[in-house]
Design a protein around this motif. Structure first.
Motif, PDB file in Angstrom:
ATOM      1  N   SER A   2       0.940   8.899  -6.725  1.00  0.00           N
ATOM      2  CA  SER A   2       1.217  10.335  -6.594  1.00  0.00           C
ATOM      3  C   SER A   2       2.147  10.846  -7.696  1.00  0.00           C
ATOM      4  O   SER A   2       2.544  12.009  -7.680  1.00  0.00           O
ATOM      5  CB  SER A   2       1.865  10.625  -5.238  1.00  0.00           C
ATOM      6  N   GLU A  34       0.600   4.041  -2.977  1.00  0.00           N
ATOM      7  CA  GLU A  34       0.329   5.472  -2.742  1.00  0.00           C
ATOM      8  C   GLU A  34       1.404   6.336  -3.405  1.00  0.00           C
ATOM      9  O   GLU A  34       1.095   7.325  -4.068  1.00  0.00           O
ATOM     10  CB  GLU A  34       0.260   5.765  -1.237  1.00  0.00           C
ATOM     11  N   LYS A  35       2.661   5.927  -3.244  1.00  0.00           N
ATOM     12  CA  LYS A  35       3.760   6.690  -3.836  1.00  0.00           C
ATOM     13  C   LYS A  35       3.637   6.738  -5.363  1.00  0.00           C
ATOM     14  O   LYS A  35       3.798   7.772  -5.988  1.00  0.00           O
ATOM     15  CB  LYS A  35       5.097   6.040  -3.430  1.00  0.00           C
ATOM     16  N   LYS A  68      -8.115   9.391  -4.095  1.00  0.00           N
ATOM     17  CA  LYS A  68      -7.425  10.535  -3.504  1.00  0.00           C
ATOM     18  C   LYS A  68      -6.381  11.130  -4.458  1.00  0.00           C
ATOM     19  O   LYS A  68      -6.319  12.343  -4.628  1.00  0.00           O
ATOM     20  CB  LYS A  68      -6.744  10.065  -2.211  1.00  0.00           C
ATOM     21  N   HIS A  69      -5.604  10.260  -5.108  1.00  0.00           N
ATOM     22  CA  HIS A  69      -4.463  10.770  -5.875  1.00  0.00           C
ATOM     23  C   HIS A  69      -4.689  10.835  -7.377  1.00  0.00           C
ATOM     24  O   HIS A  69      -4.120  11.682  -8.051  1.00  0.00           O
ATOM     25  CB  HIS A  69      -3.221   9.917  -5.598  1.00  0.00           C
ATOM     26  N   LEU A  75      -7.035   5.101  -2.301  1.00  0.00           N
ATOM     27  CA  LEU A  75      -5.811   5.794  -2.732  1.00  0.00           C
ATOM     28  C   LEU A  75      -5.974   6.340  -4.152  1.00  0.00           C
ATOM     29  O   LEU A  75      -5.532   7.449  -4.451  1.00  0.00           O
ATOM     30  CB  LEU A  75      -4.612   4.841  -2.669  1.00  0.00           C
ATOM     31  N   GLN A  79      -8.794  -0.271   0.106  1.00  0.00           N
ATOM     32  CA  GLN A  79      -7.690   0.665   0.381  1.00  0.00           C
ATOM     33  C   GLN A  79      -7.075   1.193  -0.918  1.00  0.00           C
ATOM     34  O   GLN A  79      -6.759   2.379  -1.026  1.00  0.00           O
ATOM     35  CB  GLN A  79      -6.630  -0.025   1.257  1.00  0.00           C
ATOM     36  N   LEU A  85       0.800  -1.239   0.000  1.00  0.00           N
ATOM     37  CA  LEU A  85       0.000   0.000   0.000  1.00  0.00           C
ATOM     38  C   LEU A  85       0.832   1.289   0.000  1.00  0.00           C
ATOM     39  O   LEU A  85       0.521   2.205  -0.766  1.00  0.00           O
ATOM     40  CB  LEU A  85      -1.005  -0.030   1.150  1.00  0.00           C
ATOM     41  N   PRO A  86       1.896   1.378   0.825  1.00  0.00           N
ATOM     42  CA  PRO A  86       2.693   2.619   0.767  1.00  0.00           C
ATOM     43  C   PRO A  86       3.314   2.858  -0.612  1.00  0.00           C
ATOM     44  O   PRO A  86       3.389   4.006  -1.075  1.00  0.00           O
ATOM     45  CB  PRO A  86       3.791   2.383   1.814  1.00  0.00           C
TER      46      PRO A  86
END
Ligand SMILES: [Zn+2]
Length: 423
Positions: free
Chosen positions: A258, A254-255, A315-316, A312, A308, A250-251
């Motif tokens: 973005s 997200e990266k 959001k991004h 993400l 999740q 997940l991190p």
């Protein structure tokens, strides 16, 4: 050994080995009868062990050479088994570097005026649609989030879908290349979807909690290495804190979401519900479904991972198309459980397929790709993705899939989906 102990211990062993060989040579004379006898005994045992690699699990039939080499190590532990395994890995045709292809599949006739900004393909693992609430499973609410989205009309749940193979190694490449049951050479001869995405201006990312090397994973490990960005359980894993837990992705997701690149193709390959199912379950799943078995709980966990990832993306990325489908199904209701089961029937092929998009265009496209028996085969997904990536596909090519429905079974044989092998 060299890596862990340095040069001296192996050197001492080697000297000792040479000394013993020399001593044997000096002290003994060559007896042809004994040599012949040893050779006969050794070849009989080796042949028997090679055949046993197929009988190790009576429900599976191994045909891939390196997979059999892997099983042979159980019968020949030590140097002998290791050498054989390494040889089979070396000579296996899966074992090749990801070099650029020049040839493009003939079904592509040009470019479309529009293409999607962000395409997200999430590949699940061993998810059987028959146990998804979205597909009518009522014993436990295994997919509460996706069911909710579908009830609100925000998710297209494609019914009656099956995979093109019943094992990961064969099924995943069918989603991302022109590799098909009857066209297996295309994996290595033609541009895959990642290369085509890059050709059309996409930044490509492969984010995986699975491996990409070894006898089970190399064909999709090979594909992953065409991406601009790669992280796998066995590739740049430690610096990215990625392991086999899907949460660890997940991190990174997200990266990557973005990124400032205007066009992106993300491939997220999950460990999902791969056995042991108990390992794929977390505290939340036990609390949510206390009475469910471990397999159903593992589906519940994947539902949360999808939630999740979608959060993400909202959001991004905002503007995106997301596909989720499993590589193959899983047999969970019979006495024999699992997949790549020779006489296991269709459950190991029945997969969930979700499409999340602002329009229902791709959902309708998927419907139009059903064959004459009403089945959507996951090998059609590449054409959906190619349209998202801005490629125009020949109408005749799509029609040519209408009258047949083949799958590549774990014994390496191509079967008609309605005539899978049975006892
Ligand atoms: Zn799999």
């Amino acid at each position: 050994m060299l890596a862990s102990y340095g040069v001296f211990p192996p050197l001492i062993l080697l000297t000792f080995f040479i000394f013993i060989t020399w001593l044997t040579y000096k002290a003994a004379s060559l007896k042809l009868v004994l040599l012949g006898l040893s050779a006969i005994i050794l070849s009989i045992t080796l042949t028997e062990a090679w055949h046993k690699t197929n009988r190790q699990q009576p429900e599976t039939q191994r045909y891939n050479i390196s997979e059999r080499g892997h099983w042979l190590r159980y019968f020949f532990p030590g140097i002998m088994g290791d050498l054989i395994y390494m040889t089979t890995l070396y000579i296996s045709s899966d074992n090749r570097p990801s070099l650029p292809h020049l040839e493009q599949n003939s079904s592509i006739v040009g470019k479309l005026p529009l293409k999607e900004k962000n395409v997200i393909l999430i590949i699940g693992e061993s998810a059987f649609s028959g146990h998804h609430s979205t597909y009518g499973y009522t014993l436990h609410n295994t997919t509460p989030y996706m069911k909710g989205l579908s009830d609100e009309g925000e998710l297209c749940v494609v019914p009656t879908v099956h995979s093109g193979a019943n094992m990961t190694r064969l099924a995943v490449p069918m989603l991302l290349s022109f590799y098909e049951p009857t066209e297996q050479q295309r994996l290595y001869n033609e541009k895959n979807l990642i290369e085509l995405a890059r050709d059309n201006g996409y930044q490509t990312s492969w984010i995986s909690s699975q491996e990409g090397t070894g006898e089970y994973a190399r064909p999709y490990g090979y594909l992953s290495e065409y991406s601009d960005f790669i992280v796998r359980q066995d590739y740049h894993a430690s610096e990215n804190h990625v392991d086999w837990h899907d949460e660890s992705l997940l991190p990174i997701v997200e990266k990557r979401f973005s990124t400032p690149s205007p066009y992106n193709f993300f491939i997220i390959h999950l460990t999902g519900s791969h056995s042991r199912y108990e390992d794929d379950v977390t505290k939340e799943d036990i609390q949510a479904l206390p009475k469910a078995n471990a397999y159903d709980k593992s589906l519940h966990r994947t539902d949360r991972i999808l939630h999740q990832i979608i959060d993400l993306a909202d959001k991004h990325l905002k503007d995106y198309v997301l596909l989720y489908l499993s590589d193959h199904g899983e047999i969970v209701d019979g006495p024999v459980k699992g997949h790549s089961i020779q006489y296991g029937g269709k459950d190991q092929y029945k997969i969930p397929f979700y499409i999340k998009s602002n329009t229902d265009h791709y959902c309708q496209q998927a419907e139009s790709m059903r064959n004459s028996r009403g089945q959507y085969s996951s090998i059609m997904t590449k054409f959906l993705i190619l349209e998202m990536l801005g490629y125009k596909i020949k109408e005749d090519t799509l029609k040519s899939y209408y009258n047949h429905d083949e799958v590549l079974h774990s014994d390496g044989v191509v079967y008609d989906y309605d005539h899978l092998p049975h006892r």
